[in-house]
Design a protein around this motif. Structure first.
Motif, mmCIF file in Angstrom:
data_model
loop_
_atom_site.group_PDB
_atom_site.id
_atom_site.type_symbol
_atom_site.label_atom_id
_atom_site.label_comp_id
_atom_site.label_asym_id
_atom_site.label_seq_id
_atom_site.Cartn_x
_atom_site.Cartn_y
_atom_site.Cartn_z
ATOM 1 N N PRO A 180 0.809 -1.223 0.000
ATOM 2 C CA PRO A 180 0.000 0.000 0.000
ATOM 3 C C PRO A 180 0.844 1.276 0.000
ATOM 4 O O PRO A 180 0.507 2.251 -0.652
ATOM 5 C CB PRO A 180 -0.834 -0.127 1.286
ATOM 6 C CG PRO A 180 -0.922 -1.591 1.528
ATOM 7 C CD PRO A 180 0.401 -2.142 1.079
ATOM 8 N N ARG A 181 1.970 1.244 0.712
ATOM 9 C CA ARG A 181 2.811 2.443 0.782
ATOM 10 C C ARG A 181 3.407 2.771 -0.586
ATOM 11 O O ARG A 181 3.443 3.931 -1.005
ATOM 12 C CB ARG A 181 3.918 2.243 1.812
ATOM 13 C CG ARG A 181 4.502 3.553 2.330
ATOM 14 C CD ARG A 181 5.565 3.281 3.377
ATOM 15 N NE ARG A 181 5.093 2.416 4.426
ATOM 16 C CZ ARG A 181 4.339 2.821 5.439
ATOM 17 N NH1 ARG A 181 3.980 4.071 5.523
ATOM 18 N NH2 ARG A 181 3.966 1.968 6.371
ATOM 19 N N SER A 182 3.891 1.742 -1.302
ATOM 20 C CA SER A 182 4.458 1.972 -2.635
ATOM 21 C C SER A 182 3.380 2.448 -3.603
ATOM 22 O O SER A 182 3.613 3.327 -4.438
ATOM 23 C CB SER A 182 5.100 0.692 -3.165
ATOM 24 O OG SER A 182 6.194 0.305 -2.363
ATOM 25 N N LEU A 183 2.197 1.869 -3.482
ATOM 26 C CA LEU A 183 1.103 2.244 -4.369
ATOM 27 C C LEU A 183 0.664 3.681 -4.116
ATOM 28 O O LEU A 183 0.315 4.410 -5.053
ATOM 29 C CB LEU A 183 -0.072 1.282 -4.150
ATOM 30 C CG LEU A 183 -1.047 1.088 -5.315
ATOM 31 C CD1 LEU A 183 -0.325 0.776 -6.603
ATOM 32 C CD2 LEU A 183 -2.029 -0.030 -4.993
ATOM 33 N N LEU A 184 0.704 4.097 -2.861
ATOM 34 C CA LEU A 184 0.367 5.480 -2.543
ATOM 35 C C LEU A 184 1.393 6.431 -3.153
ATOM 36 O O LEU A 184 1.032 7.511 -3.651
ATOM 37 C CB LEU A 184 0.308 5.669 -1.027
ATOM 38 C CG LEU A 184 -0.110 7.054 -0.521
ATOM 39 C CD1 LEU A 184 -1.501 7.428 -1.032
ATOM 40 C CD2 LEU A 184 -0.071 7.103 1.003
ATOM 41 N N ASN A 185 2.657 6.035 -3.152
ATOM 42 C CA ASN A 185 3.690 6.846 -3.812
ATOM 43 C C ASN A 185 3.416 6.970 -5.304
ATOM 44 O O ASN A 185 3.607 8.037 -5.900
ATOM 45 C CB ASN A 185 5.070 6.231 -3.583
ATOM 46 C CG ASN A 185 5.573 6.451 -2.167
ATOM 47 O OD1 ASN A 185 5.179 7.396 -1.498
ATOM 48 N ND2 ASN A 185 6.449 5.570 -1.706
ATOM 49 N N LEU B 161 6.692 -4.814 7.049
ATOM 50 C CA LEU B 161 6.209 -5.076 5.702
ATOM 51 C C LEU B 161 7.231 -4.492 4.746
ATOM 52 O O LEU B 161 7.379 -3.271 4.648
ATOM 53 C CB LEU B 161 4.843 -4.423 5.492
ATOM 54 C CG LEU B 161 4.024 -4.947 4.313
ATOM 55 C CD1 LEU B 161 3.685 -6.419 4.523
ATOM 56 C CD2 LEU B 161 2.742 -4.133 4.143
ATOM 57 N N ARG B 162 7.948 -5.366 4.041
ATOM 58 C CA ARG B 162 9.033 -4.932 3.182
ATOM 59 C C ARG B 162 8.540 -4.652 1.771
ATOM 60 O O ARG B 162 7.355 -4.807 1.465
ATOM 61 C CB ARG B 162 10.145 -5.983 3.163
ATOM 62 C CG ARG B 162 10.550 -6.476 4.541
ATOM 63 C CD ARG B 162 12.042 -6.642 4.695
ATOM 64 N NE ARG B 162 12.718 -5.470 5.213
ATOM 65 C CZ ARG B 162 13.835 -5.519 5.941
ATOM 66 N NH1 ARG B 162 14.387 -6.680 6.253
ATOM 67 N NH2 ARG B 162 14.428 -4.416 6.361
ATOM 68 N N LYS B 163 9.457 -4.203 0.923
ATOM 69 C CA LYS B 163 9.096 -3.923 -0.460
ATOM 70 C C LYS B 163 8.516 -5.187 -1.094
ATOM 71 O O LYS B 163 8.952 -6.290 -0.812
ATOM 72 C CB LYS B 163 10.324 -3.458 -1.247
ATOM 73 C CG LYS B 163 10.785 -2.044 -0.870
ATOM 74 C CD LYS B 163 11.921 -1.604 -1.759
ATOM 75 C CE LYS B 163 12.314 -0.156 -1.456
ATOM 76 N NZ LYS B 163 13.429 0.311 -2.313
ATOM 77 N N GLY B 164 7.528 -4.982 -1.978
ATOM 78 C CA GLY B 164 6.861 -6.120 -2.571
ATOM 79 C C GLY B 164 5.778 -6.682 -1.675
ATOM 80 O O GLY B 164 5.267 -7.781 -1.902
ATOM 81 N N GLN C 267 18.681 -9.274 6.230
ATOM 82 C CA GLN C 267 18.433 -8.295 7.280
ATOM 83 C C GLN C 267 17.956 -6.966 6.696
ATOM 84 O O GLN C 267 17.063 -6.322 7.234
ATOM 85 C CB GLN C 267 19.705 -8.081 8.106
ATOM 86 C CG GLN C 267 19.579 -7.055 9.218
ATOM 87 C CD GLN C 267 18.833 -7.571 10.443
ATOM 88 O OE1 GLN C 267 18.644 -8.772 10.593
ATOM 89 N NE2 GLN C 267 18.408 -6.670 11.299
ATOM 90 N N LEU C 268 18.553 -6.562 5.581
ATOM 91 C CA LEU C 268 18.211 -5.283 4.961
ATOM 92 C C LEU C 268 16.994 -5.374 4.052
ATOM 93 O O LEU C 268 16.412 -4.354 3.685
ATOM 94 C CB LEU C 268 19.405 -4.757 4.159
ATOM 95 C CG LEU C 268 20.661 -4.411 4.959
ATOM 96 C CD1 LEU C 268 21.786 -4.013 4.020
ATOM 97 C CD2 LEU C 268 20.392 -3.312 5.968
ATOM 98 N N GLY C 269 16.626 -6.597 3.660
ATOM 99 C CA GLY C 269 15.475 -6.768 2.777
ATOM 100 C C GLY C 269 15.763 -6.426 1.339
ATOM 101 O O GLY C 269 14.875 -6.013 0.593
ATOM 102 N N HIS C 270 17.028 -6.608 0.904
ATOM 103 C CA HIS C 270 17.383 -6.343 -0.485
ATOM 104 C C HIS C 270 16.877 -7.466 -1.386
ATOM 105 O O HIS C 270 17.006 -8.641 -1.054
ATOM 106 C CB HIS C 270 18.904 -6.238 -0.653
ATOM 107 C CG HIS C 270 19.473 -4.984 -0.102
ATOM 108 N ND1 HIS C 270 20.804 -4.848 0.237
ATOM 109 C CD2 HIS C 270 18.897 -3.776 0.174
ATOM 110 C CE1 HIS C 270 21.019 -3.627 0.688
ATOM 111 N NE2 HIS C 270 19.891 -2.969 0.660
ATOM 112 N N SER C 271 16.330 -7.100 -2.545
ATOM 113 C CA SER C 271 15.881 -8.114 -3.499
ATOM 114 C C SER C 271 17.056 -8.663 -4.302
ATOM 115 O O SER C 271 17.034 -9.807 -4.750
ATOM 116 C CB SER C 271 14.835 -7.519 -4.445
ATOM 117 O OG SER C 271 15.355 -6.382 -5.126
#
Length: 364
Positions: free
Chosen positions: A37-42, A226-229, A327-331
């Motif tokens: 939701p946060r990315s979509l709001l951006n 909640l991470r990216k994706g 740990q950083l949540g990198h894809s």
């Protein structure tokens, strides 16, 4: 992120899409399944900027919600380049931000051309101008990026020194300003917990903002984010961060006069006639980090640089890129690899050692 916070973001997305053309709303609805939701709001914010620009430049005379697909189809590459220049020179967006906005527009236009279909099975757009627009070239080798970053993060004793400064020493710099001193004393535990958590976990700004009380497990020293994706993940934090979080939680409800219904972890002081409290915003956390960074003498520090500081320290002490990546949540592991270039003491020693074998031309 609890259901209340998630619903709050979804409601804001609905508000923004109501201000945009119908086909943008359709695209956003399709992306709800795959984007946070946060990315979509951006994305919605990016589209509002773009469609406002279309109206300002006279590409359509009417309401933003009524901009037809034909208007998008007639745009030229030069006109899009003018929009990118507008982002840079008028809105002061850097190249990374412009690329992000361009990415959101490319995704929308791709949907309109290659995914969406009319009732007679024809694409919404036959011509996609965004496919002709290249991203800004900002790629640099990892060594160069690392060296640029090196002067803007915390090193060695600075980790503990900065945390100590926020917790106690900052008050000495504002002791002659009663207003600033009182404000710091009101928020010292909260601000220390925020700084300590980022330095002790490497969380992103959005992840810190979205934390609720139920996301924190002090015994296991883990937070649920909640991470990216839109991926949920449990992330460990340091022992010091755990202690600072516990100190903050001990005073949180009393200091901020919170009702039991307020589940946000980090909150702002109560404001307004009704003395309502609210979740700390991304801007508020960025500003408090900046305030302490300037007073500490490292004005380039930011939330993201604190995240880099954690990653640099973790890699130096553990030398475990796969675990750091998680740990950083990198894809991509390539993103994490930059931290192998930040602290290359062996290379420095090798260069210094060259002087030991240097013989002056005159033999001296």
């Amino acid at each position: 992120m609890d259901d209340y916070r998630q619903q709050e973001l979804l409601d804001r997305i609905d508000e923004k899409t109501a201000e945009l053309p119908w086909y943008v709303g359709e695209y956003v609805d399709k992306k709800r399944r795959t984007m946070s939701p946060r990315s979509l709001l951006n994305y919605c914010h990016d589209y509002l900027i773009f469609f406002n620009w279309l109206l300002t430049e006279g590409f359509y005379n009417g309401k933003r919600q009524d901009v037809p697909l034909s208007c998008l189809e007639k745009l030229t590459p030069q006109q899009i380049e003018n929009f990118l220049s507008y982002l840079h020179f008028r809105l002061n967006n850097d190249r990374f931000t412009i690329n992000r906005k361009l990415s959101s527009l490319k995704s929308l236009f791709n949907y309109l051309q290659n995914v969406a279909e009319t009732s007679d099975l024809k694409p919404y757009l036959v011509r996609n101008v965004m496919a002709k627009i290249a991203f800004n070239k900002i790629k640099e080798d990892q060594e160069t990026v690392a060296q640029k970053m090196a002067g803007k993060i915390l090193w060695n004793d600075e980790y503990d020194a900065f945390r100590q400064f926020v917790a106690e020493d900052y008050c000495e710099t504002v002791k002659d300003n009663k207003k600033l001193l009182n404000f710091h004393q009101q928020n010292a535990e909260r601000d220390t917990a925020i700084i300590s958590l980022i330095l002790g976990s490497g969380l992103r700004l959005s992840e810190v903002v979205g934390l609720d009380l139920s996301d924190v497990d002090l015994k296991k020293r883990m937070v649920r984010v909640l991470r990216k994706g839109n991926k949920e993940q449990y992330v460990y934090f340091s022992e010091q961060a755990g202690l600072d979080l516990a100190d903050y939680l001990d005073v949180r409800a009393k200091k901020y006069q919170l009702p039991p219904s307020n589940k946000a972890l980090f909150v702002a002081a109560s404001m307004g006639p009704h003395r309502t409290t609210r979740r700390l915003s991304p801007r508020a956390i960025e500003n408090l980090v900046k305030k302490y960074a300037v007073a500490f003498g490292k004005p380039a520090l930011s939330v993201h640089k604190l995240r880099h500081s954690f990653a640099t320290r973790y890699q130096a002490e553990n030398n475990d890129i796969p675990k750091l990546r998680r740990q950083l949540g990198h894809s991509s592991i390539q993103t994490t690899m930059i931290y192998t270039h930040l602290s290359n003491e062996e290379l420095k020693k090798a260069v210094d050692h060259m002087d030991d074998h240097f013989v002056a031309p005159d033999g001296n």
